[in-house]
Motif scaffolding. Structure first.
Motif, PDB file in Angstrom:
ATOM      1  N   ALA A  12       5.944   3.701  -2.975  1.00  0.00           N
ATOM      2  CA  ALA A  12       6.042   4.583  -1.799  1.00  0.00           C
ATOM      3  C   ALA A  12       5.392   3.916  -0.581  1.00  0.00           C
ATOM      4  O   ALA A  12       5.930   4.000   0.540  1.00  0.00           O
ATOM      5  CB  ALA A  12       5.372   5.926  -2.092  1.00  0.00           C
ATOM      6  N   ARG A  16       7.291   3.169   2.869  1.00  0.00           N
ATOM      7  CA  ARG A  16       6.766   3.680   4.156  1.00  0.00           C
ATOM      8  C   ARG A  16       6.604   2.529   5.160  1.00  0.00           C
ATOM      9  O   ARG A  16       6.924   2.681   6.339  1.00  0.00           O
ATOM     10  CB  ARG A  16       5.417   4.387   3.952  1.00  0.00           C
ATOM     11  N   ALA A 265       8.235   9.780   0.170  1.00  0.00           N
ATOM     12  CA  ALA A 265       8.744   8.574   0.842  1.00  0.00           C
ATOM     13  C   ALA A 265      10.242   8.686   1.119  1.00  0.00           C
ATOM     14  O   ALA A 265      10.728   8.262   2.179  1.00  0.00           O
ATOM     15  CB  ALA A 265       8.457   7.343  -0.009  1.00  0.00           C
TER      16      ALA A 265
END
Ligand code: NAP
Length: 279
Positions: A12, A16, A265
């Motif tokens: 995640a 990001r 995410a």
């Protein structure tokens, strides 16, 4: 043998960072509107995280808090206004809604081009027909977690436990799209183990502890645990008997730190897509 952990936090964070890089290249930052009706404590936490995630990648977030007494008509009015707002690319209404509001009517009121949760009937139909559209964030995140194992679903047997519209069914469709042979199990499935023991990939999305135990898992299988439950000590745990299943599986997601961060995410990825960009 102990299974390799599939690290949802790390993946995640990587996603990001990719989203943040992409956002920097856009003339206008993508905007996500998050609507919270009422004061459900868990919903407040989820919403806070979603807003912080947006800000962390340079997106605009617009948080609307309304009292539990908000009428359905007024909520639909707010959605209509956000549908018409060009600075808002994604709209998310936090569930559950108070009982007097019909969640289906609310979801269908969101412009499908802003349906970043992928919950509308049109988004579901697009997924079923292999058409481009928003994929629900949790199963989308599970596919990304699966990708990191290097196990290609093509020709593999996959079992999804749970058939909700938001997790189980879209999960099964995504695995099918990836050319797995898919079985979709539910509360009416007799002897769940006879199915899961055949599976190279198992996704548990039930909401009950220990639905999947070590004797139900094929050695070396990929096990993805979507469930969010509390154990006797009040700690967060999944649907999988993690300590014992990890002795049999090849890969396994922990809870916490597996599917949860990926759901968040993928909301950012969908919002980026809604703003006309992709990763
Ligand atoms: P849901 O709507 O309650 O669906 C649960 C499904 O599990 C139903 O299809 C039900 O079957 C099935 N089921 C119940 N008992 C079963 C059993 N003993 N054996 C096999 N199947 C059984 O739940 P959901 O929204 O899909 O969520 C599932 C879990 O994932 C929950 O713990 C939820 O909190 C968690 N979740 C986590 C994330 C995340 O980001 N980590 C996101 C979404 C959900 P029937 O259809 O026959 O009733």
């Amino acid at each position: 043998m102990s299974a390799q952990l599939i690290d949802g936090n790390a993946l995640a964070a990587c996603i990001r960072a990719q989203v943040a890089d992409k956002v920097k290249t856009l003339a206008t930052p993508p905007g996500l509107a998050v609507i919270l009706v009422g004061d459900d404590p868990a919903s407040q936490v989820y919403v806070k995280h979603k807003v912080a995630d947006c800000e962390g990648v340079g997106m605009r977030s617009l948080l609307e808090r309304h009292p539990a007494t908000l009428s359905e008509a007024d909520l639909l009015g707010r959605i209509a206004a956000l549908n018409a707002d060009p600075a808002v690319h994604g709209i998310l209404v936090q569930m559950p809604l108070p009982k007097h509001i019909d969640p289906k009517r609310v979801i269908e009121a969101i412009d499908v081009r802003k349906d970043v949760d992928g919950y509308s009937v049109q988004s579901a139909g697009e997924l079923m027909c292999n058409l481009p559209g928003f994929k629900p964030c949790t199963p989308y995140g599970c596919m990304k977690l699966l990708e990191t194992t290097g196990v290609d679903p093509r020709g593999k047997t996959a079992v999804v436990i749970g058939r909700s519209n938001t997790v189980g069914k879209p999960m099964a469709l995504l695995l099918l799209q990836a050319n797995a042979t898919v079985m979709l199990c539910h509360s009416g499935t007799p002897d769940l183990g006879q199915f899961t023991r055949q599976a190279d990939i198992v996704v548990a999305a039930v909401g009950k502890r220990n639905v999947l135990t070590h004797d139900m898992v094929k050695p070396g299988a990929v096990v993805i645990d979507v469930g969010m439950n509390r154990n006797d000590e009040g700690k967060l745990c999944g649907d999988v008997d993690f300590e014992n299943v990890r002795q049999v599986a090849g890969w396994i997601t922990p809870v916490p730190g597996g599917v949860g961060p990926m759901t968040r995410a993928m909301l950012l990825v969908n919002t980026l897509e809604a703003a006309g960009s992709g990763l």
